[in-house]
Each structure stands twice: as C-alpha cells, then as structure tokens.
Design a protein around this motif. Structure first.
Motif, PDB file in Angstrom:
ATOM      1  N   GLN A 273       0.948  -1.335  -0.176  1.00 27.40           N
ATOM      2  CA  GLN A 273       0.018  -0.280  -0.093  1.00 27.40           C
ATOM      3  C   GLN A 273       0.820   1.499   0.114  1.00 27.40           C
ATOM      4  N   LEU A 274       2.017   1.235   0.866  1.00 27.57           N
ATOM      5  CA  LEU A 274       2.772   2.331   0.888  1.00 27.57           C
ATOM      6  C   LEU A 274       3.330   2.746  -0.315  1.00 27.57           C
ATOM      7  N   PHE A 275       4.083   1.721  -1.038  1.00 25.96           N
ATOM      8  CA  PHE A 275       4.481   2.247  -2.263  1.00 25.96           C
ATOM      9  C   PHE A 275       3.596   2.212  -3.398  1.00 25.96           C
ATOM     10  N   GLY A 276       2.591   1.407  -3.449  1.00 26.50           N
ATOM     11  CA  GLY A 276       1.500   1.520  -4.750  1.00 26.50           C
ATOM     12  C   GLY A 276       0.808   2.757  -4.625  1.00 26.50           C
ATOM     13  N   GLU A 277       0.124   3.067  -3.457  1.00 26.74           N
ATOM     14  CA  GLU A 277      -0.605   4.437  -3.379  1.00 26.74           C
ATOM     15  C   GLU A 277       0.302   5.650  -3.544  1.00 26.74           C
ATOM     16  N   SER A 278       1.400   5.904  -3.041  1.00 27.46           N
ATOM     17  CA  SER A 278       2.323   6.776  -3.162  1.00 27.46           C
ATOM     18  C   SER A 278       2.971   6.735  -4.585  1.00 27.46           C
ATOM     19  N   GLU A 279       3.300   5.876  -5.042  1.00 28.04           N
ATOM     20  CA  GLU A 279       4.170   6.091  -6.480  1.00 28.04           C
ATOM     21  C   GLU A 279       3.562   5.759  -7.683  1.00 28.04           C
ATOM     22  N   GLY A 280       2.364   5.208  -7.562  1.00 27.40           N
ATOM     23  CA  GLY A 280       1.579   4.673  -8.885  1.00 27.40           C
ATOM     24  C   GLY A 280       0.707   5.710  -9.414  1.00 27.40           C
ATOM     25  N   LYS A 281       1.367   6.877 -10.031  1.00 29.86           N
ATOM     26  CA  LYS A 281       0.579   7.959 -10.442  1.00 29.86           C
ATOM     27  C   LYS A 281       1.111   8.369 -11.886  1.00 29.86           C
ATOM     28  N   ASP A 282       0.572   8.822 -12.643  1.00 28.26           N
ATOM     29  CA  ASP A 282       0.880   9.523 -13.852  1.00 28.26           C
ATOM     30  C   ASP A 282       1.503   8.594 -14.780  1.00 28.26           C
ATOM     31  N   GLY A 283       0.980   7.332 -14.611  1.00 29.78           N
ATOM     32  CA  GLY A 283       1.723   6.481 -15.799  1.00 29.78           C
ATOM     33  C   GLY A 283       3.112   5.688 -15.340  1.00 29.78           C
ATOM     34  N   LEU A 284       3.458   6.295 -13.950  1.00 28.13           N
ATOM     35  CA  LEU A 284       4.627   5.874 -13.519  1.00 28.13           C
ATOM     36  C   LEU A 284       4.685   4.726 -12.471  1.00 28.13           C
ATOM     37  N   GLY A 285       5.789   4.538 -11.769  1.00 25.18           N
ATOM     38  CA  GLY A 285       5.688   3.559 -10.761  1.00 25.18           C
ATOM     39  C   GLY A 285       6.140   2.161 -10.996  1.00 25.18           C
ATOM     40  N   VAL A 286       6.627   1.606  -9.903  1.00 30.55           N
ATOM     41  CA  VAL A 286       6.987  -0.072  -9.893  1.00 30.55           C
ATOM     42  C   VAL A 286       5.888  -0.563  -9.379  1.00 30.55           C
ATOM     43  N   LEU A 287       5.355  -1.446  -9.690  1.00 31.82           N
ATOM     44  CA  LEU A 287       4.209  -2.341  -9.429  1.00 31.82           C
ATOM     45  C   LEU A 287       4.594  -3.155  -8.140  1.00 31.82           C
ATOM     46  N   PRO A 288       3.986  -2.892  -6.919  1.00 27.30           N
ATOM     47  CA  PRO A 288       4.403  -3.678  -5.678  1.00 27.30           C
ATOM     48  C   PRO A 288       3.677  -5.193  -5.656  1.00 27.30           C
ATOM     49  N   THR A 289       4.506  -6.053  -5.576  1.00 28.18           N
ATOM     50  CA  THR A 289       3.798  -7.547  -5.308  1.00 28.18           C
ATOM     51  C   THR A 289       4.414  -7.945  -4.121  1.00 28.18           C
ATOM     52  N   SER A 290       4.038  -9.217  -3.959  1.00 28.19           N
ATOM     53  CA  SER A 290       4.865  -9.856  -2.659  1.00 28.19           C
ATOM     54  C   SER A 290       4.615 -11.313  -2.938  1.00 28.19           C
ATOM     55  N   ALA A 291       5.448 -12.039  -1.888  1.00 29.69           N
ATOM     56  CA  ALA A 291       5.637 -13.353  -1.826  1.00 29.69           C
ATOM     57  C   ALA A 291       6.048 -13.926  -0.634  1.00 29.69           C
ATOM     58  N   CYS A 292       5.474 -14.895  -0.039  1.00 28.11           N
ATOM     59  CA  CYS A 292       6.307 -15.379   1.248  1.00 28.11           C
ATOM     60  C   CYS A 292       6.790 -16.707   0.864  1.00 28.11           C
ATOM     61  N   GLY A 393       9.136   8.114   0.243  1.00 22.61           N
ATOM     62  CA  GLY A 393       9.255   9.558  -0.178  1.00 22.61           C
ATOM     63  C   GLY A 393      10.484  10.116  -1.167  1.00 22.61           C
ATOM     64  N   ALA A 394      11.391   9.451  -0.951  1.00 20.77           N
ATOM     65  CA  ALA A 394      12.586  10.025  -1.812  1.00 20.77           C
ATOM     66  C   ALA A 394      12.314   9.254  -3.062  1.00 20.77           C
ATOM     67  N   THR A 395      11.801   7.953  -3.165  1.00 17.60           N
ATOM     68  CA  THR A 395      11.398   7.313  -4.657  1.00 17.60           C
ATOM     69  C   THR A 395      10.428   8.377  -5.268  1.00 17.60           C
ATOM     70  N   CYS A 396       9.367   8.835  -4.743  1.00 20.39           N
ATOM     71  CA  CYS A 396       8.461   9.664  -5.312  1.00 20.39           C
ATOM     72  C   CYS A 396       8.775  11.001  -5.689  1.00 20.39           C
ATOM     73  N   TYR A 397       9.492  11.401  -4.968  1.00 23.98           N
ATOM     74  CA  TYR A 397      10.162  12.732  -5.259  1.00 23.98           C
ATOM     75  C   TYR A 397      11.125  12.809  -6.447  1.00 23.98           C
ATOM     76  N   ILE A 401       6.786  13.094  -8.474  1.00 26.34           N
ATOM     77  CA  ILE A 401       5.317  12.448  -7.769  1.00 26.34           C
ATOM     78  C   ILE A 401       5.104  12.831  -6.529  1.00 26.34           C
ATOM     79  N   ASN A 402       3.723  13.649  -6.269  1.00 29.82           N
ATOM     80  CA  ASN A 402       3.135  13.617  -4.890  1.00 29.82           C
ATOM     81  C   ASN A 402       2.822  12.418  -4.305  1.00 29.82           C
ATOM     82  N   PRO A 403       3.843  12.076  -3.260  1.00 31.27           N
ATOM     83  CA  PRO A 403       3.647  10.809  -2.671  1.00 31.27           C
ATOM     84  C   PRO A 403       2.700  10.709  -1.693  1.00 31.27           C
ATOM     85  N   PHE A 404       1.869  11.843  -1.484  1.00 34.74           N
ATOM     86  CA  PHE A 404       0.884  11.727  -0.297  1.00 34.74           C
ATOM     87  C   PHE A 404      -0.794  11.825  -0.759  1.00 34.74           C
TER      88      PHE A 404
END
Ligand code: PA5
Length: 423
Positions: A273-292, A393-397, A401-404
C-alpha cells in the motif's frame, strides 16, 4: 538496525552517481517545500508526537485491562494495514496473550462480516473504529453493524468500550463520537493514512494487544535520527530508493517483496500500500507485489525463476525470529529426514533463503535487494516503518510525484456510489 545488501542487485549504475539527486529530495522532505508538503508531518513525528495523547492511550489501556478478550479494529487502507502488520510481526499469528484482534471495516464481504458477528457473540469486546475522513464506506458500513452489536450486548456501557480514532475536529465520525460520548484519539492533519501507523491509528490496536508502544516510538526516533542524512554512503533508506530507481530504469516494472516468515505477510501488504498508493501515478511507478517463501516458491517460484524478466525481488531478512527449535531425530528415518536431525529449523529456513537467492539472482538473472533487519521486536518495527517512509518519499520525489495523495482511488468510489444510489 537495518543494513542493505546490494551485491545481488545487478545494478548497471553506481548508487553514488545519485548523490546530488538524493540531496535535492532530502531537502524536499526535510524543508517541506515540495509536492504534498502539507502531509510531511510523519518526518519529525517520532520526536514531535503528542506526548499527552500518548499518555492518555496508556492510561486508557490500563482502564480497560481485564475487561476484554477481543479487540475489533474497524478501518481500511492506511487505517488498517499498519496495525495488522505490526501485530502479526511482533506478536505472531497465534499469540497466547489472551487477546484476539479481529479486523473489520476493510471489506464489503457479507459472509465475512456475518461470521465475525457470530464469532464474537460470547466474547468480551472493545471496538476501535479508525477513519481519518470519517466517511469511508467500508468502515462506516461495518461500524454501524458492530456499534449496534455493542449496544445490544452492553447497553449504555457500550460507549465505554468504543474508541474512535479520527480527525481532531472534522468529519462524521468525530461528530458521532462526541454525541455518543466515545473516547476519541487524533489522527494528525499533516499525516496521511499510509504514513500513520505510529500515530494513534496503529498505537491503539497495538497497545490493546499488548505491544510495547514506547519501544515502537523509540525505534522510529532512532531511525529518524540515523536516517536524517543525505549522505548516500550512510543512509540505507536512500540507497534502497536509488536501487529501486536504477532497476526501474533497467526495465524492471515490478518489485516482489519477499519474506520468509508467514507472520511477515502483512508487512508485505502494508509495504504494497505504501509504495503502490504513493508511487503509482501519472503512468509511472513500480508495481509492488509480494510473496512469502518458501511457501510461494511452490506457486510463484516458477515464474520468478523462468518467466518474463519483469521483476526484481526485495527480501526482508529478519535475522532473529523467536521460538526456534531443533528438528527431532527419528530412529527409523522412514521419511528420510534424519539429515536434518538436531539442526535448528531457523537454520533450515536460512539455507532455503540462501539457496533461493542464488537460484533467482545467479541462475534466473533476477536482481535481488536484501534488507537485513535485526529482529521482529516492537523497536525493530518502529525503526523499519520509518526506513520505508523515507525510502518511499525519496522514490516519489525522484520521479517528481506527489507521494501523499491518491486521486486514482476516487474513481472506483464515484462509480460505486452511483450504483449504490448515494447522493
Ligand atoms: O493511505 C491512505 O490515505 C488511504 O489508504 C486511507 O488510509 C484509506 O482510504 C482510509 O481512509 P480513512 O482513514 O479516511 O477512512
């Protein structure tokens, strides 16, 4: 508390080449002069948090002691994931402290809500409703249902068992709570949902479940002090942000957050959520996925090893997890497992991690970032969340991108409200 290992990250650029870019975004974060700066309250929160309110939380917990065995936490997104991630990481999935925490308000699933209602009928319940806006539909729907349950069960006493965490003055939930006489705790104006786990949003569920919230705050404070440098050599949070940036530029479009303990699965959900909602904007960002792993090596492992090279992995390696034991010997050895007899199961898990790292990074050519965290304590949790806030925050800036904000989330709401007949 945190070290970063980039030796398997396959970076084709040097981290240090990003020093000037990092110095710039460090300024944006700390001088609060760039996009979304109204929501940078989390940066100094570990030092500036409301000490009086914190005391009130501890006192309130004492008042409730012995009166409950079940905590219902009603919230979604940033008002849900952090608390659950903390509880599972620190307390484990089946803690024996006599308190069951159940999360509601995070779904419209009729069957889930009905089952929870049946499950808690004979329990001693406290209900913590959490919503900054006070109007989120999933949360409001569940809250009405569980509020009525509490009133039927406890009558006029219900109000002493319902706690609202919300905006200090605005919103429906604040007005309703004041009218009903609930205790309320404040979500600061300048901290958005996904950056709020060390505010009352996360602290109340944590303290009700027996977590040492002073240790959480101390961990965050130490992280704040140690990560408050733009020197890339000394700041693993910025190194992580730069490594993500480089890998994205190398064509990696997805990051798989990997853990090796089932009780860390919700940390991955919180991180997504932190990275997906912060970074996924303006057609940009890395899709965050996960695995255990190794669990998901038997499902997603095939794709990671042999599939499209779309992703890199980030392993959260928690070095010391409690409750270890020796694998037992067996005289007959019918299962052929005696080669592990006498070995710690933590050692087995570690070999699985090292073997997988080599399989994926060396043979599969999948870049791997390793984040080493000392343990799963409340202190480590507090430290880790701050590390990820800074990195995010650093990734988005760096992407300008506005991280918030999260404008994209509004689209489904509009369509849904139309179908639901909401004015
Ligand atoms: O990170 C965010 O801001 C969101 O995920 C919110 O936390 C989520 O939508 C819940 O909002 P609220 O706390 O207003 O109910």
């Amino acid at each position: 508390m945190i070290t970063l290992d980039l030796s398997n990250a396959h970076l084709n650029e040097k981290i240090s080449d990003y020093q000037s870019e990092i110095s710039k975004v460090h300024g944006y974060l700390h001088e609060r002069n760039y996009k979304g700066s109204d929501f940078l309250g989390w940066v100094n929160w570990p030092k500036d948090y409301d000490k009086e309110e914190f005391k009130r939380i501890l006192e309130f917990k004492k008042e409730l002691d012995g009166k409950y065995d079940t905590v219902l936490v009603c919230g979604i997104g940033g008002s849900y994931l952090g608390a659950r991630a903390a509880l599972e990481m620190i307390n484990g999935l089946y803690p024996d402290n006599g308190v069951e925490v159940i999360f509601v308000g995070n779904t419209f699933s009729n069957t889930y809500i009905s089952q929870v209602l049946n499950h808690i009928r004979n329990k001693e319940v406290v209900l913590n409703v959490i919503s900054k806006s006070g109007t989120t539909t999933e949360t409001s729907l569940a809250f009405r249902v569980f509020k009525q349950f509490m009133e039927e069960k406890y009558g006029s006493e219900a109000k002493n068992r319902i706690i609202a965490t919300t905006d200090k003055a605005r919103g429906t939930l604040k007005a309703l709570s004041d009218k009903e006489g609930y205790k309320t705790f404040v979500i600061p104006d300048d901290i958005g949902g996904r950056y709020s786990v060390s505010t009352p949003v996360g602290l109340i569920p944590m303290v009700l479940a027996g977590v040492d919230i002073e240790a959480v705050m101390k961990g965050s404070l130490d992280a704040m002090n140690e990560l408050n440098t733009d020197d890339l050599n000394k700041n693993p949070a910025y190194q992580y942000a730069v490594a993500r940036r480089i890998l994205n530029k190398q064509g990696k479009r997805s990051e798989m957050f990997v853990t090796y303990h089932l009780q860390l699965t919700m940390i991955a959900e919180w991180w997504k959520q932190l990275f997906g909602e912060s970074e996924g904007k303006d057609g940009l960002g890395v899709l965050p996925t996960s695995a255990c792993f190794s669990t998901d090596l038997h499902s997603l492992g095939q794709f990671v090893q042999d599939g499209d090279k779309v992703l890199y992995e980030t392993i959260l390696n928690v070095e010391n997890m409690p409750l270890d034991f020796d694998f037992p010997a067996d005289e007959e050895n019918l299962d052929g497992m005696n080669y592990l007899a006498g070995k710690k199961v933590s050692w087995v898990n570690k070999q699985a991690m090292l073997g997988t790292l080599s399989a994926h990074a060396d043979d599969g050519n999948v870049p791997n970032i390793m984040i080493n965290l000392k343990d799963n304590s409340a202190y480590a949790f507090g430290y880790m969340i701050y590390f990820f806030f800074i990195a995010c925050g650093a990734t988005c800036y760096m992407l300008d991108i506005n991280p918030f904000n999260q404008p994209g989330v509004e689209v489904y709401k509009k369509k849904m409200f139309k179908l639901l007949g909401k004015e």
